[in-house]
Every structure is written in C-alpha cells, then in structure tokens.
Design an enzyme around this catalytic site. Sequence first.
Site, mmCIF file in Angstrom:
data_model
loop_
_atom_site.group_PDB
_atom_site.id
_atom_site.type_symbol
_atom_site.label_atom_id
_atom_site.label_comp_id
_atom_site.label_asym_id
_atom_site.label_seq_id
_atom_site.Cartn_x
_atom_site.Cartn_y
_atom_site.Cartn_z
ATOM 1 N N LYS A 22 23.773 31.774 50.482
ATOM 2 C CA LYS A 22 25.126 31.569 51.053
ATOM 3 C C LYS A 22 25.061 31.798 52.559
ATOM 4 O O LYS A 22 25.608 31.017 53.339
ATOM 5 C CB LYS A 22 26.102 32.553 50.434
ATOM 6 C CG LYS A 22 27.430 32.678 51.181
ATOM 7 C CD LYS A 22 28.373 33.699 50.604
ATOM 8 C CE LYS A 22 28.153 35.088 51.060
ATOM 9 N NZ LYS A 22 28.677 35.424 52.389
ATOM 10 N N ASN A 23 24.353 32.853 52.985
ATOM 11 C CA ASN A 23 24.376 33.222 54.398
ATOM 12 C C ASN A 23 23.444 32.385 55.255
ATOM 13 O O ASN A 23 23.433 32.526 56.474
ATOM 14 C CB ASN A 23 24.108 34.719 54.558
ATOM 15 C CG ASN A 23 25.273 35.544 54.041
ATOM 16 O OD1 ASN A 23 26.348 34.993 53.757
ATOM 17 N ND2 ASN A 23 25.079 36.823 53.868
ATOM 18 N N ARG A 92 35.644 34.280 57.281
ATOM 19 C CA ARG A 92 35.227 34.838 58.572
ATOM 20 C C ARG A 92 34.117 34.000 59.201
ATOM 21 O O ARG A 92 34.100 33.779 60.419
ATOM 22 C CB ARG A 92 34.743 36.260 58.344
ATOM 23 C CG ARG A 92 34.260 36.895 59.565
ATOM 24 C CD ARG A 92 33.696 38.246 59.379
ATOM 25 N NE ARG A 92 32.828 38.501 60.490
ATOM 26 C CZ ARG A 92 33.267 38.685 61.730
ATOM 27 N NH1 ARG A 92 34.550 38.662 61.971
ATOM 28 N NH2 ARG A 92 32.434 38.870 62.717
ATOM 29 N N CYS A 116 37.935 42.445 57.570
ATOM 30 C CA CYS A 116 38.019 42.497 56.103
ATOM 31 C C CYS A 116 37.866 43.964 55.702
ATOM 32 O O CYS A 116 37.819 44.847 56.544
ATOM 33 C CB CYS A 116 36.936 41.629 55.478
ATOM 34 S SG CYS A 116 35.296 42.181 55.903
ATOM 35 N N ARG A 121 35.154 43.911 62.335
ATOM 36 C CA ARG A 121 34.300 42.735 62.562
ATOM 37 C C ARG A 121 34.757 41.888 63.772
ATOM 38 O O ARG A 121 35.136 40.732 63.644
ATOM 39 C CB ARG A 121 34.221 41.900 61.289
ATOM 40 C CG ARG A 121 33.753 42.758 60.120
ATOM 41 C CD ARG A 121 33.574 42.006 58.855
ATOM 42 N NE ARG A 121 32.368 41.172 58.916
ATOM 43 C CZ ARG A 121 31.983 40.425 57.876
ATOM 44 N NH1 ARG A 121 32.714 40.396 56.792
ATOM 45 N NH2 ARG A 121 30.901 39.685 57.962
ATOM 46 N N PRO A 122 34.752 42.478 64.954
ATOM 47 C CA PRO A 122 35.123 41.718 66.157
ATOM 48 C C PRO A 122 34.098 40.617 66.455
ATOM 49 O O PRO A 122 33.042 40.549 65.817
ATOM 50 C CB PRO A 122 35.119 42.780 67.252
ATOM 51 C CG PRO A 122 34.199 43.839 66.750
ATOM 52 C CD PRO A 122 34.329 43.850 65.256
ATOM 53 N N ASP A 124 33.335 39.935 69.884
ATOM 54 C CA ASP A 124 33.127 40.080 71.333
ATOM 55 C C ASP A 124 31.729 39.646 71.775
ATOM 56 O O ASP A 124 31.551 39.045 72.834
ATOM 57 C CB ASP A 124 33.388 41.530 71.747
ATOM 58 C CG ASP A 124 32.554 42.517 70.930
ATOM 59 O OD1 ASP A 124 32.631 42.463 69.683
ATOM 60 O OD2 ASP A 124 31.797 43.305 71.511
ATOM 61 N N ASP A 304 24.191 44.535 52.791
ATOM 62 C CA ASP A 304 24.799 43.838 51.644
ATOM 63 C C ASP A 304 24.265 44.357 50.310
ATOM 64 O O ASP A 304 24.862 44.096 49.266
ATOM 65 C CB ASP A 304 24.556 42.322 51.735
ATOM 66 C CG ASP A 304 25.327 41.721 52.882
ATOM 67 O OD1 ASP A 304 25.004 40.598 53.294
ATOM 68 O OD2 ASP A 304 26.238 42.393 53.402
ATOM 69 N N VAL A 326 25.750 49.766 59.508
ATOM 70 C CA VAL A 326 26.120 48.447 60.036
ATOM 71 C C VAL A 326 27.630 48.243 60.096
ATOM 72 O O VAL A 326 28.181 47.816 61.102
ATOM 73 C CB VAL A 326 25.462 47.329 59.191
ATOM 74 C CG1 VAL A 326 25.904 45.952 59.680
ATOM 75 C CG2 VAL A 326 23.940 47.453 59.246
ATOM 76 N N ARG A 396 33.052 34.274 45.735
ATOM 77 C CA ARG A 396 32.789 33.844 47.111
ATOM 78 C C ARG A 396 31.288 33.711 47.349
ATOM 79 O O ARG A 396 30.836 32.882 48.120
ATOM 80 C CB ARG A 396 33.354 34.859 48.112
ATOM 81 C CG ARG A 396 34.852 34.992 48.085
ATOM 82 C CD ARG A 396 35.341 35.874 49.172
ATOM 83 N NE ARG A 396 34.929 35.340 50.478
ATOM 84 C CZ ARG A 396 35.428 35.774 51.629
ATOM 85 N NH1 ARG A 396 36.305 36.744 51.645
ATOM 86 N NH2 ARG A 396 35.041 35.254 52.773
HETATM 87 C C1 EPZ Z 1 26.575 38.542 58.453
HETATM 88 O O1 EPZ Z 1 27.879 38.906 58.880
HETATM 89 C C2 EPZ Z 1 26.681 38.280 56.959
HETATM 90 N N1 EPZ Z 1 27.609 37.177 56.721
HETATM 91 C C3 EPZ Z 1 27.181 39.537 56.242
HETATM 92 O O2 EPZ Z 1 27.177 39.262 54.838
HETATM 93 C C4 EPZ Z 1 26.198 40.683 56.530
HETATM 94 O O3 EPZ Z 1 26.673 41.851 55.928
HETATM 95 C C5 EPZ Z 1 26.065 40.875 58.046
HETATM 96 O O4 EPZ Z 1 25.656 39.627 58.669
HETATM 97 C C6 EPZ Z 1 25.030 41.933 58.397
HETATM 98 O O5 EPZ Z 1 23.790 41.571 57.889
HETATM 99 C C7 EPZ Z 1 27.158 35.913 56.871
HETATM 100 O O6 EPZ Z 1 26.015 35.668 57.240
HETATM 101 C C8 EPZ Z 1 28.137 34.803 56.568
HETATM 102 P P1 EPZ Z 1 27.075 40.966 62.239
HETATM 103 P P2 EPZ Z 1 28.208 39.013 60.479
HETATM 104 O O7 EPZ Z 1 27.637 40.113 63.304
HETATM 105 O O8 EPZ Z 1 27.483 37.940 61.197
HETATM 106 C C9 EPZ Z 1 29.537 44.213 64.671
HETATM 107 C C10 EPZ Z 1 28.095 39.071 52.677
HETATM 108 O O9 EPZ Z 1 28.502 39.882 51.827
HETATM 109 N N2 EPZ Z 1 29.847 43.110 65.594
HETATM 110 O O10 EPZ Z 1 25.595 41.158 62.160
HETATM 111 O O11 EPZ Z 1 29.672 39.088 60.636
HETATM 112 C C11 EPZ Z 1 30.210 44.013 63.313
HETATM 113 O O12 EPZ Z 1 31.540 44.494 63.349
HETATM 114 C C12 EPZ Z 1 28.441 39.279 54.144
HETATM 115 O O13 EPZ Z 1 27.413 38.049 52.416
HETATM 116 C C13 EPZ Z 1 30.565 43.391 66.753
HETATM 117 O O14 EPZ Z 1 30.960 44.539 67.008
HETATM 118 O O15 EPZ Z 1 27.555 40.434 60.807
HETATM 119 C C14 EPZ Z 1 29.334 44.817 62.393
HETATM 120 O O16 EPZ Z 1 29.694 46.169 62.458
HETATM 121 C C15 EPZ Z 1 29.233 40.560 54.372
HETATM 122 N N3 EPZ Z 1 30.843 42.371 67.612
HETATM 123 C C16 EPZ Z 1 27.935 44.630 62.990
HETATM 124 O O17 EPZ Z 1 28.138 44.204 64.345
HETATM 125 C C17 EPZ Z 1 30.435 41.087 67.369
HETATM 126 O O18 EPZ Z 1 30.718 40.193 68.202
HETATM 127 C C18 EPZ Z 1 27.088 43.586 62.269
HETATM 128 O O19 EPZ Z 1 27.814 42.377 62.277
HETATM 129 C C19 EPZ Z 1 29.707 40.821 66.191
HETATM 130 C C20 EPZ Z 1 29.421 41.845 65.320
#
Ligand code: EPZ
Length: 430
Positions: A22-23, A92, A116, A121-122, A124, A304, A326, A396
């Site tokens: 999926k990811n 998202r 969520c 999950r910002p 920025d 995850d 994370v 999902r």
């Molecule tokens: C991806 O989410 C995955 N989703 C998530 O899987 C997975 O848990 C996550 O990566 C971590 O491995 C998809 O690939 C569709 P991040 P993503 O950006 O990209 C913070 C599932 O169950 N952050 O690596 O949103 C954020 O808040 C889902 O399949 C910022 O602060 O994850 C988090 O604390 C759940 N600012 C951390 O970084 C930003 O601009 C990691 O987020 C971006 C992220």
Amino acid sequence: MKMLCVPQSPPLQGEVRINTSKNSMLPILAACLLTKDEVILHDVPCLTDVRWMGRLLQALGVRITRQERTWVIGCTALRTTNAPPDLVQRLRASFLVTGPLLARCGKVTIPFPGGCSIGSRPVDMHLKGLCVLGARSRDRGFALEMESPQLRGDTVYLDYPSVGATENILMAAVLAKGNTCIVNAAREPEIEDLARFLCAMGAHIEGAGSGVITIEGVKELHGCAYTAISDRIEAGTFLYAAAVTGGDIALRNACAAHMRPVTAKLRESGVDVWQDGDLIRLRSTAPCAAVQVKTMPYPGFPTDMQPLALTLATVSRGVSVITETVFENRFLLAGELKRMGALIQVQDRCAVVQGARALWGARVSATDLRAGAALVVAGLAAAGETQVLGIEHITRGYENLPYKLNALGADIKIIDTHIDHNNTAQSRGR
Ligand code: EPZ
C-alpha cells in the site's frame, strides 16, 4: 455498522500470499501525474486507501481503466490542479500529489491533510523542501496554494527522514531544471520502489534507500509498466499473528530483506523465522519471551509494526518495554488491549507491558489501521470471542484480512450489526 467476531484461534498453520505494498502504491499512483503517457500498474491491491487515491487522480482528470488487478492510467490532459477537499480529507497520502502537480503544471491548490489518531502529522517538511526547489506557497486558510513557474534543482536538508516529504520532494525534483540532492532522506524500501518506478519512466535518480538521494532533472518522463514491491507491514502482521497463536506459517511473495528489523525482533522473542526458497517461514512453539522494542525510521523497527509488537508483548513471558519514537500518539491500542485483560502502563512514548496474561474476549474498537489489525490478532489469542468495531480502518490497508486468517485456521466472521426499534443489538452472520 460492521464488526469482526474473532473467536480464539488454534495455532495458525499454512501459507499466505502477501500483496503489493500500500505504501508503495500510493506514491506511485501520485507519480503517474508526471507523464502524459500511459502507465500500467500490475497487481494493484484492493484497498480503500488505494481506491481513494484513484478517485483523487480521476477528479484531477486522470483516466483509469481497471482490468482485474491491473490499472491502466492515462494522464494526457489534466482537468484541474485543485485537489478536492472531500477526497484530500479522506486520505492523508493525497498530499503526495503536490510535488507531481507542481512539477507537471507549475501549480496546485490543496487543503492541508488532516491529522489522525496517531498524531498531528504536519507537512512542514514537504513544504520547506518544495520551496527550496523554487515553489512559492500561500496559505489561503481553507487550502494551500503553491506555484512554481520552473522548479530548479538544489540541495534539500530534511530535519527528519520523513517518508512523505522525501517522496514529494523526489517527485518534484525529477522534472526540475538541474540537479537536486535530498540529504537525510527516508530510507524505507517504499522510497527505493518509488525511485525505481520513476527511473522506469526515464528519471535519473541515484542513492534511493540511502540517506542521500541525488536527482538529475529531465525534461519529461514516459510511460511504463510496473509492479510494486510486496507489503512488508502486511507480511509482518501475519508473522506476529502466527507468533501470538503459537503457529507455523509460510509467507509467499514477501521480501526477506525488507523485513529484517521485524524478523530479527521476532527471533529475539524466541520464534524460529527463516527463508525457505521464495517463502518466509515462521514457527512458534513455546510462549514468546518479553523483548524491548524501539520504533525508528528504516532500517529500524517500523512504527507500523508497533501495535503488533505491543499485542505480542501482552502474551509473552516477562516484562516488555515498547518505545514509540516516530508518532506522538500511537498507544491508543493499549486502552483497548486492557479491556481484554492486558496489563500495560503507558507513560509518554513508552509502554511497559506485564506479559504472560491470559487475554479474554471483549468488544473493542479500532482507532487506526494497524491498531485494528492488532486487535484482530489479540482476538485470536484471547479466550472467548472478541468483537472488533471500526473495521473500515482495517480495510484501508489490509485486503481480505479475515479471509486470509481463516485460511490459516482462524474462524472470523463479519457481522452486520443493526439496532432494531427496541434498541437491542441484532446481528446476522455471513
Ligand atoms: C508514512 O507516513 C506511512 N504512510 C505511514 O504508514 C508510516 O507510519 C510512516 O510513513 C512512518 O514510516 C504512507 O506511506 C502512505 P513521515 P508519513 O512523514 O509519510 C513527522 C500506515 O499505517 N513529520 O515519515 O506521513 C510526522 O508527524 C501508515 O500504513 C513532520 O513533523 O510519515 C511523524 O511524527 C501510518 N513534518 C514523523 O515525522 C512533516 O512535514 C514521520 O512521518 C512530515 C512528517
């Protein structure tokens, strides 16, 4: 409303085929916006999130034809660069169309994706990286407007190896003028898969999977046919389900290399995990031993899989400590497991689990995708029947989870519950 009725299961036995990831599929679908040519995606998993991403692309003007699990995608002419709020709020990962639309059309209007249950999950870091490449953003309150007459290559330093930010910046950089370097990039296998897909379309990318990715911008990309990697989180979910029930299973179409952080931790718990030709085998005889788990960006233990590790800890011998680094709010599952008899103390980002508990069946609610799967797995171990509500979270990211578990020996039923005029719950199985 539907719920899963999960009776205690005998040890899971047998072989299960793992879907494509999926990811991986979600960013790859967004990346299809980068070419006017036809793209063919094989073995597309039947998941709610994937369907929503398809609807978002169609709302932008993309033509999608489905032939069973093959999607034929045509982005010859886009209808709009405004991402519809109702679709963006549902998924998202829809924010991943930002980079491709900037690269292809030079502008995009998109609402901020919602947070969520697992965190705010910002985005920025996505925005900061895209602005380094020359994009300008205006916050319109209800949505974000971004434009970039011409994206220019540059060096982007990520404060954190964000998966989504790496993907968005990578997809913008492939059509930028000049070279881009993403430093402190995410190293997940899904990043490598996206880069492989982009290279199949004619992009020039080096270093995907390492912390430093270099991209030489090209003028345009062409179509291709592609099959994504297998879903390491779905695979890990089945391994944990077998460990929790003391089972003996084999995974087909799983990638051992991508699962090393998970299989290493399972071996530490005392189960046998090995590669048998193109199968990954797991055999669990005695109750597992308690372990310490700390989630980290890849190649660390994946966040995850944390809900599944928490569930296994409740039935393992000894005291486990699970630390979530994370996401800021990914222990909501603990409250639901406690209703099943688990002994869990959560303090900030740390859960201490007193194991060797006999869980009992209860009515519990999934708060997110992976917590939902973990509750089903907990139900397999619990005495009596566990009723899992909120199964729309599970679909999902898991295709036919109940049916796949039943093929391994479980006996899960999907029940439509409805309240009659006496306001008592009635249900009919199927
Ligand atoms: C991806 O989410 C995955 N989703 C998530 O899987 C997975 O848990 C996550 O990566 C971590 O491995 C998809 O690939 C569709 P991040 P993503 O950006 O990209 C913070 C599932 O169950 N952050 O690596 O949103 C954020 O808040 C889902 O399949 C910022 O602060 O994850 C988090 O604390 C759940 N600012 C951390 O970084 C930003 O601009 C990691 O987020 C971006 C992220």
